[in-house]
Motif scaffolding. Structure first.
Motif, mmCIF file in Angstrom:
data_model
loop_
_atom_site.group_PDB
_atom_site.id
_atom_site.type_symbol
_atom_site.label_atom_id
_atom_site.label_comp_id
_atom_site.label_asym_id
_atom_site.label_seq_id
_atom_site.Cartn_x
_atom_site.Cartn_y
_atom_site.Cartn_z
ATOM 1 N N ARG A 167 0.822 -1.212 0.000
ATOM 2 C CA ARG A 167 0.000 0.000 0.000
ATOM 3 C C ARG A 167 0.857 1.263 0.000
ATOM 4 N NH1 ARG A 167 -5.195 1.757 2.488
ATOM 5 N NH2 ARG A 167 -4.857 3.796 3.445
ATOM 6 N N THR A 168 1.808 1.308 0.905
ATOM 7 C CA THR A 168 2.689 2.465 1.020
ATOM 8 C C THR A 168 3.514 2.651 -0.252
ATOM 9 O OG1 THR A 168 2.870 1.821 3.341
ATOM 10 C CG2 THR A 168 4.329 3.556 2.573
ATOM 11 N N LEU A 219 -6.772 2.452 -1.311
ATOM 12 C CA LEU A 219 -6.465 3.885 -1.214
ATOM 13 C C LEU A 219 -7.680 4.730 -1.589
ATOM 14 C CD1 LEU A 219 -2.871 3.874 -2.798
ATOM 15 C CD2 LEU A 219 -3.435 4.327 -0.411
ATOM 16 N N ASP A 222 -10.313 4.674 1.183
ATOM 17 C CA ASP A 222 -9.944 5.523 2.316
ATOM 18 C C ASP A 222 -9.877 7.000 1.945
ATOM 19 O OD1 ASP A 222 -9.758 3.113 3.523
ATOM 20 O OD2 ASP A 222 -7.568 3.068 3.636
ATOM 21 N N LEU A 224 -7.926 8.542 -0.047
ATOM 22 C CA LEU A 224 -6.602 9.133 -0.245
ATOM 23 C C LEU A 224 -6.382 9.517 -1.703
ATOM 24 C CD1 LEU A 224 -4.553 6.823 2.116
ATOM 25 C CD2 LEU A 224 -5.236 9.181 2.490
ATOM 26 N N LYS A 239 -2.390 14.098 3.556
ATOM 27 C CA LYS A 239 -2.803 12.757 3.966
ATOM 28 C C LYS A 239 -2.121 11.675 3.133
ATOM 29 C CE LYS A 239 -7.448 13.232 5.951
ATOM 30 N NZ LYS A 239 -8.855 13.216 5.527
ATOM 31 N N ASP A 242 1.607 11.411 3.679
ATOM 32 C CA ASP A 242 1.834 10.798 4.980
ATOM 33 C C ASP A 242 1.692 9.273 4.884
ATOM 34 O OD1 ASP A 242 2.375 11.437 7.754
ATOM 35 O OD2 ASP A 242 0.413 10.545 8.163
ATOM 36 N N ALA A 243 0.607 8.838 4.257
ATOM 37 C CA ALA A 243 0.394 7.402 4.092
ATOM 38 C C ALA A 243 1.479 6.775 3.223
ATOM 39 C CB ALA A 243 -0.978 7.147 3.475
#
Lengths: 255, 255
Positions: A167-168, A219, A222, A224, A239, A242-243
DNA sequence: CGGAATGTTGAACCGTTTCAAACGGAGTGG
DNA sequence: CCACTCCGTTTGAAACGGTTCAACATTCCG
């Protein structure tokens, strides 16, 4: 449509827009102080402009090309293949990039360069660039810096692929591209076109297309990103970055 | 022990041995044709020699150092850290390398440089190298080529970490180091010292120390390596490089 | 309109991580 | 010389993240 640009004269910034070489020259200039005459030299580079559609090869592994390519619009990637056929994208180029600076001083290519989506590309003889760099130290300096920034991006990719979860990792790629595409009219945190299939995104971050799909959905869910039709919208830059564990320092936008 | 080398004169190759700068100069020279006078210029570089033990920092993220380091013996690494503290080694340097060429034209470091095991390191003022490169095109050319080779290695690392499984990945690292350390007296396929803990190997290939341990045991069990006391023996180069999916082209030993 | 490429979903599987405990060697101090 | 600590290595078992495979939906394009 081949052509040789007229020598550049007059106010530098105001005359840039519209010239195909402008993107590259602005990028180089941002990375090193280039004198007016040296800028003029850059504008005299002979080039050929081409419009290519998705999936075309600019360089193939093993080639010894005598031309460099400057990307005017679209995205290109450099990739390598493992012995058993798995593909890994090792770099993505954005408009203004010289796609194969590597080839300036290394004879044979150890990777392939391919278009992602439709691209406008300028072809410039290698010798012309080398000659310019040899004659004008500030140009050499700028090219140096550009190569080092590319190398710095590669380091960050190693970190990204080696140590961050799926994910990151994907979020990080999206942030990086947003920050790099960076046309003056859009600041990071806005909208951009991502002309890549999910499989290609997977090839860039070392994941499968299936998993990329799930993560992009995550993503989106959420809030993002918004993602549809190869367009990325980043509603809240803070946001997402940051994620993504994203910090743009490694892009060395200011040197 | 600071010092300024006397101007270099006479037969180039025969006088090289024993000089601390020799390793670096040989490496540069191998990557570009450097004239005799330009070589002499390299030998005039002012330097300070230091012996450092394991784990010492040469550069820290955020630094703006005004010196470059040349590695004479031992191994150093460049590494970065994710937001939640995971470490990734993004490059390993071997004797003869200029450890922080990046810093030649990029002001602030986006990574740290640390010794692996004991190292002998020369410290050279950045300006001295820049000046030499500006005055002597063949030196600039050689530095260019060196940076590009480093970038090419980074690309291969991205492929390695992104697409190869643990066993192959580790074998690949071992092959690369064997090929790069490459002291004249040992050809690849022989013995070399690997002054890294298994945790550090893991940090280099994006794995945990525990898994590195199991994979090294696997490679040993299959007779592809002998490994003990930080020494690697490669009994059969063909077999290991095959298992590692290793092809040294990307090292651009011949340019 | 039809066919190919791309995106989506679920379930089973497997490579790697995580955690925890034990082992071994090197160095230190009593 | 032994006891002690520290650090790196080794081992096992359980958990997890990502892959694989297969089927289906959707979009793209001629």
């Amino acid at each position: 449509m081949p052509g040789i640009l007229p020598a550049f004269a007059g106010n530098v910034m105001s005359d840039l827009t519209g010239d195909p070489l402008a993107g590259m020259i602005n990028k180089l200039a941002g990375r090193s102080c280039i004198s007016l005459e040296d800028r003029a030299g850059l504008f005299e580079l002979p080039y050929t402009s081409r419009l290519l559609d998705a999936g075309r090869y600019l360089v193939r592994e093993g080639d010894s090309p005598d031309h460099c390519h400057i990307l005017v619009s679209g995205l290109t990637c450099r990739h390598k293949i493992t012995g058993d056929g798995l593909r890994q994208i090792v770099a993505i180029n954005v408009p203004g990039d010289v796609v194969d600076l590597q080839m300036l001083y290394l004879k044979i290519a150890d990777h392939s360069v391919q278009t992602l989506g439709q691209c406008e590309v300028l072809t410039v003889p290698r010798d012309a660039i080398c000659k310019l760099a040899a004659e004008r130290p500030s140009v050499a300096h700028a090219i140096f810096a550009t190569i080092l920034v590319d190398a710095s991006i590669a380091s960050e990719w190693i970190l990204n692929i080696g140590r961050r979860n799926a994910r990151t990792r994907i979020a990080h790629l999206l942030c990086e591209l947003a920050a790099r595409i960076d046309r003056p009219e859009i600041s990071p945190g806005q909208t951009y076109k991502l002309p890549m299939t999910q499989e290609q995104v997977g090839d860039a971050v070392g994941l499968t297309a299936v998993h990329v799909n799930r993560m992009l959905q995550g993503l989106s869910k959420d809030g993002l990103i918004f993602y549809s039709k190869q367009t990325i919208i980043i509603p809240n830059w803070a946001k997402l970055s940051d994620a993504a564990d994203f910090n743009g320092r490694y892009l060395h936008k200011t040197i």
